[in-house]
Structures are given as structure tokens and as C-alpha cells.
Design an enzyme around this catalytic site. Structure first.
Site, mmCIF file in Angstrom:
data_model
loop_
_atom_site.group_PDB
_atom_site.id
_atom_site.type_symbol
_atom_site.label_atom_id
_atom_site.label_comp_id
_atom_site.label_asym_id
_atom_site.label_seq_id
_atom_site.Cartn_x
_atom_site.Cartn_y
_atom_site.Cartn_z
ATOM 1 N N HIS A 156 0.814 -1.228 0.000
ATOM 2 C CA HIS A 156 0.000 0.000 0.000
ATOM 3 C C HIS A 156 0.840 1.268 0.000
ATOM 4 O O HIS A 156 0.358 2.332 -0.337
ATOM 5 C CB HIS A 156 -0.826 0.090 1.290
ATOM 6 C CG HIS A 156 -1.864 -0.964 1.427
ATOM 7 N ND1 HIS A 156 -2.633 -1.372 0.382
ATOM 8 C CD2 HIS A 156 -2.289 -1.652 2.515
ATOM 9 C CE1 HIS A 156 -3.473 -2.293 0.815
ATOM 10 N NE2 HIS A 156 -3.284 -2.481 2.094
ATOM 11 N N CYS A 158 4.179 -1.292 -3.724
ATOM 12 C CA CYS A 158 3.971 -1.725 -5.105
ATOM 13 C C CYS A 158 4.475 -0.629 -6.052
ATOM 14 O O CYS A 158 4.166 0.556 -5.843
ATOM 15 C CB CYS A 158 2.491 -1.996 -5.346
ATOM 16 S SG CYS A 158 2.158 -2.438 -7.049
ATOM 17 N N HIS A 176 -8.480 4.414 3.571
ATOM 18 C CA HIS A 176 -7.612 3.326 3.109
ATOM 19 C C HIS A 176 -6.141 3.733 3.248
ATOM 20 O O HIS A 176 -5.761 4.850 2.900
ATOM 21 C CB HIS A 176 -7.932 2.991 1.649
ATOM 22 C CG HIS A 176 -7.340 1.697 1.209
ATOM 23 N ND1 HIS A 176 -6.010 1.558 0.907
ATOM 24 C CD2 HIS A 176 -7.887 0.466 1.053
ATOM 25 C CE1 HIS A 176 -5.767 0.303 0.567
ATOM 26 N NE2 HIS A 176 -6.887 -0.379 0.654
ATOM 27 N N GLU A 197 -3.581 3.074 1.564
ATOM 28 C CA GLU A 197 -2.921 3.528 0.323
ATOM 29 C C GLU A 197 -3.194 5.017 0.093
ATOM 30 O O GLU A 197 -2.294 5.783 -0.258
ATOM 31 C CB GLU A 197 -3.433 2.712 -0.872
ATOM 32 C CG GLU A 197 -2.773 3.150 -2.183
ATOM 33 C CD GLU A 197 -3.456 2.605 -3.419
ATOM 34 O OE1 GLU A 197 -3.864 1.432 -3.426
ATOM 35 O OE2 GLU A 197 -3.584 3.373 -4.395
ATOM 36 N N THR A 231 -5.420 2.775 -6.452
ATOM 37 C CA THR A 231 -5.198 1.737 -7.473
ATOM 38 C C THR A 231 -6.352 0.738 -7.585
ATOM 39 O O THR A 231 -6.588 0.180 -8.649
ATOM 40 C CB THR A 231 -3.909 0.931 -7.180
ATOM 41 O OG1 THR A 231 -3.980 0.432 -5.851
ATOM 42 C CG2 THR A 231 -2.670 1.753 -7.369
ATOM 43 N N CYS A 253 -5.166 0.176 -11.045
ATOM 44 C CA CYS A 253 -4.344 -0.961 -11.439
ATOM 45 C C CYS A 253 -5.206 -1.999 -12.152
ATOM 46 O O CYS A 253 -6.321 -2.295 -11.722
ATOM 47 C CB CYS A 253 -3.727 -1.571 -10.188
ATOM 48 S SG CYS A 253 -2.925 -3.121 -10.518
ATOM 49 N N SER A 271 -11.857 -8.736 3.496
ATOM 50 C CA SER A 271 -11.196 -8.275 2.272
ATOM 51 C C SER A 271 -12.235 -7.674 1.333
ATOM 52 O O SER A 271 -13.129 -8.363 0.842
ATOM 53 C CB SER A 271 -10.494 -9.470 1.614
ATOM 54 O OG SER A 271 -10.390 -9.274 0.233
ATOM 55 N N SER A 272 -12.120 -6.368 1.088
ATOM 56 C CA SER A 272 -13.169 -5.718 0.293
ATOM 57 C C SER A 272 -13.133 -6.194 -1.150
ATOM 58 O O SER A 272 -14.166 -6.294 -1.799
ATOM 59 C CB SER A 272 -13.073 -4.203 0.377
ATOM 60 O OG SER A 272 -11.851 -3.780 -0.127
ATOM 61 N N ASN A 273 -11.944 -6.531 -1.658
ATOM 62 C CA ASN A 273 -11.932 -6.973 -3.059
ATOM 63 C C ASN A 273 -12.533 -8.371 -3.201
ATOM 64 O O ASN A 273 -13.115 -8.695 -4.225
ATOM 65 C CB ASN A 273 -10.522 -6.841 -3.668
ATOM 66 C CG ASN A 273 -9.591 -7.942 -3.254
ATOM 67 O OD1 ASN A 273 -9.580 -8.998 -3.861
ATOM 68 N ND2 ASN A 273 -8.822 -7.704 -2.202
HETATM 69 FE FE1 F3S Z 1 -0.005 -3.234 -6.952
HETATM 70 FE FE2 F3S Z 1 -2.121 -3.459 -8.387
HETATM 71 FE FE3 F3S Z 1 -1.652 -5.197 -6.541
HETATM 72 S S1 F3S Z 1 -1.326 -1.610 -7.532
HETATM 73 S S2 F3S Z 1 -0.535 -4.107 -5.014
HETATM 74 S S3 F3S Z 1 -0.424 -4.863 -8.390
HETATM 75 S S4 F3S Z 1 -3.629 -4.381 -7.071
#
Ligand code: F3S
Length: 283
Positions: free
Chosen positions: A77, A99, A127, A129, A167, A195, A223-225
Site C-alpha cells: 500500500h 507496489c 484506506h 494507500e 489503485t 491498477c 477483504s473488500s476486493n
Molecule cells: Fe499493486 Fe495493483 Fe496489486 S497496484 S498491489 S499490483 S492491485
């Protein structure tokens, strides 16, 4: 029974890299105390395993200030500049697992801030991040996460605006919020920093769920995703299960399915996915 496992299931590149870095440090520095700044991922199994191997979690800057030696690992993050400053002044060894896609956002907002722009981060203000990005974009920053905040946004002294995104933000929502802000006729530079990993995982899950009798979504409860994946899959396949590990699954429920799909959230380790896969296949 046919079983289809999503290719994009589980760790994204950034999370895998961060988790690998922690295990690398455990191997390389057996005599040093290792800390992660926040849990390395939202997964109890992985965090528990690391704890057993002696890795501790630092939860705040105050706690970090107390550390005088050891290794501090920064998770995917990312963090604000102050965290690096504290770690450096306490002579801690920093292992930066931010990342690269997040680091890129830090660089963009820092540059735009120095050019005198107002920064808008489209994302969830709580969040980590977003909090990290905010630390690089400075005071002149607004975080916008919903329609109301976008409609209420205004600047007393208009100046250039640079818009970036968290992201993992939803692309359609990002587009919609940007549209609202654009109507205010400021001088806006929009950078889509979402991302692809999240988008690709969701698109693949949707496609698989639409073609199977049952769908299994694996991931942490918080985990929200993973919750989002479950939502997407449930719309395509009424027999969708949300599990954390194999133990949560009553395999008998799959009895009448001839084709089962499996996907997993970004913080689900591979061995959990494989365990579910092997057992469903055998069943
Ligand atoms: Fe990086 Fe994308 Fe995962 S920004 S941490 S590769 S969701």
C-alpha cells in the site's frame, strides 16, 4: 466434475512481491527482529504464519518511534514520507515493498504538488494507500470517494488540478466522479492510476461464473476486493460460495454441479486456492 480455476485468482503482483520480501528477510536475517508497518496483507493465515516466524506488526508512527533497531518492511500500500523519516532517524533498515504502481502515484502527486497543482485523490480516505498518497501530495489535497463529495468540491482560488485514483478503485465510479468534477470547469489533468490487476480479476471471475453450475470465491471476510468478487459472481451464478479456507466449504453442496469455478481475492495465498481446487476435483 470439471473445475475451472481463474488464472488471476489470488495475490496480485504487488502483494506477492511484498509477501515474498518478508519471507526473504526471515531467511536472510535470522538474527534481526523484523517488523511490518501494518499487516503485510489482509489474510489471517499468512499474518499468523509470519507471527510464528517472529515477525511483528507496527501499527502506528508512535510505535515506530519507539523502535531503535531491526528491519521495517513497508507493505504494498505504501506509506507517507514521515514513516521513512522516522525509520531513517532511528537507524532501522527499511525494506520497501511498496507496489511500483503505488510508488508511481507518489511520484506523480509530489511532482504535481511542486508544480503548484491542487491534488484530488479519487478513493477511500480511510484506506492506507490513500493516506500514504496524501502524505506525498501535501496539504493542498482533496480525497473524493463518492458522488456527494464530488458535487460539493470547490476551490476558493482556482488553480490547476491533478486527479489520480486509488489503485483498487472501481473504474466506472472513477469515470463518473471525474465527470462531475469536470463540469466545474477547472483546469484539470486526469491520470487514471487504477491498477489492471483488480479489473482483470473481476472480469475473469464474471466470465467463469456465467458458465459454471457453482462458483467458489476464496478470501478473507474483511477483504473488500473478495466481497466485490463475491457480489459479481453471485449475479452470474446463484450457487456462489464465499469461503476463507477449505474448512468453510461443505463439498456435498456441489453434488449436483458438473462444472465448478474457483476464484480468489488479492490476499488469498496460492496454497489455500490449491487446497480447495484439489479437494473439489477429487470430490
Ligand atoms: Fe499493486 Fe495493483 Fe496489486 S497496484 S498491489 S499490483 S492491485
Amino acid at each position: 466434475m470439471e473445475v475451472i480455476v481463474a488464472e488471476t485468482a489470488g495475490f496480485c503482483f504487488g502483494v506477492k512481491r511484498a509477501v515474498d520480501k518478508v519471507y526473504e528477510q526471515i531467511k536472510e536475517s535470522p538474527n534481526e527482529k523484523i517488523y511490518t508497518y501494518g499487516p503485510i496483507i489482509h489474510n489471517e493465515e499468512v499474518v499468523g504464519d509470519l507471527e510464528k516466524k517472529g515477525v511483528s506488526i507496527i501499527n502506528s508512527k508512535e510505535e515506530l518511534k519507539m523502535l531503535k533497531k531491526g528491519i521495517i518492511i513497508i507493505r504494498s500500500h505504501g506509506v507517507d514520507k514521515e514513516v521513512y523519516d522516522i525509520a531513517n532517524s532511528n537507524n532501522l533498515k527499511i525494506v520497501d515493498a511498496t507496489c511500483p504502481f503505488v510508488l508511481k502515484i507518489h511520484k506523480i502527486v509530489e511532482k504535481e504538488k511542486n508544480n503548484g497543482s491542487h491534488i484530488i485523490i479519487i478513493g477511500n480516505s480511510n484506506h492506507p494507500e490513500v493516506q500514504g498518497i496524501k502524505g506525498w501530495s501535501g496539504e493542498d489535497t482533496t480525497v473524493i470517494g463518492n458522488e456527494e463529495e464530488a458535487r460539493n468540491f470547490s476551490m476558493e482560488k482556482p488553480k490547476k488540478i491533478c486527479i489520480v485514483s486509488q489503485t483498487t478503485f472501481n473504474y466506472n465510479k472513477f469515470k463518473y466522479l471525474v465527470e462531475i468534477i469536470s463540469k466545474k470547469r477547472y483546469d484539470i489533468n486526469v491520470l487514471d492510476t487504477i491498477c489492471n490487476a483488480t479489473h482483470e480479476r473481476q472480469a475473469e471471475a464474471k466470465k467463469i461464473a456465467a458458465n459454471v453450475d457453482s462458483m467458489i470465491v476464496i478470501g478473507g471476510k474483511n477483504s473488500s476486493n473478495t466481497q466485490k468478487l463475491y457480489e459479481i459472481c453471485s449475479k452470474e451464478c446463484s450457487s456462489t460460495y464465499y469461503i476463507q479456507t477449505l474448512e468453510d466449504m461443505n463439498l456435498c453442496e456441489l453434488q449436483s454441479s458438473s462444472c465448478v469455478g474457483i476464484t480468489a481475492g488479492a490476499s488469498t495465498p496460492n496454497y489455500i486456492i490449491e487446497e480447495v481446487h484439489n479437494n473439489v476435483r477429487k470430490f
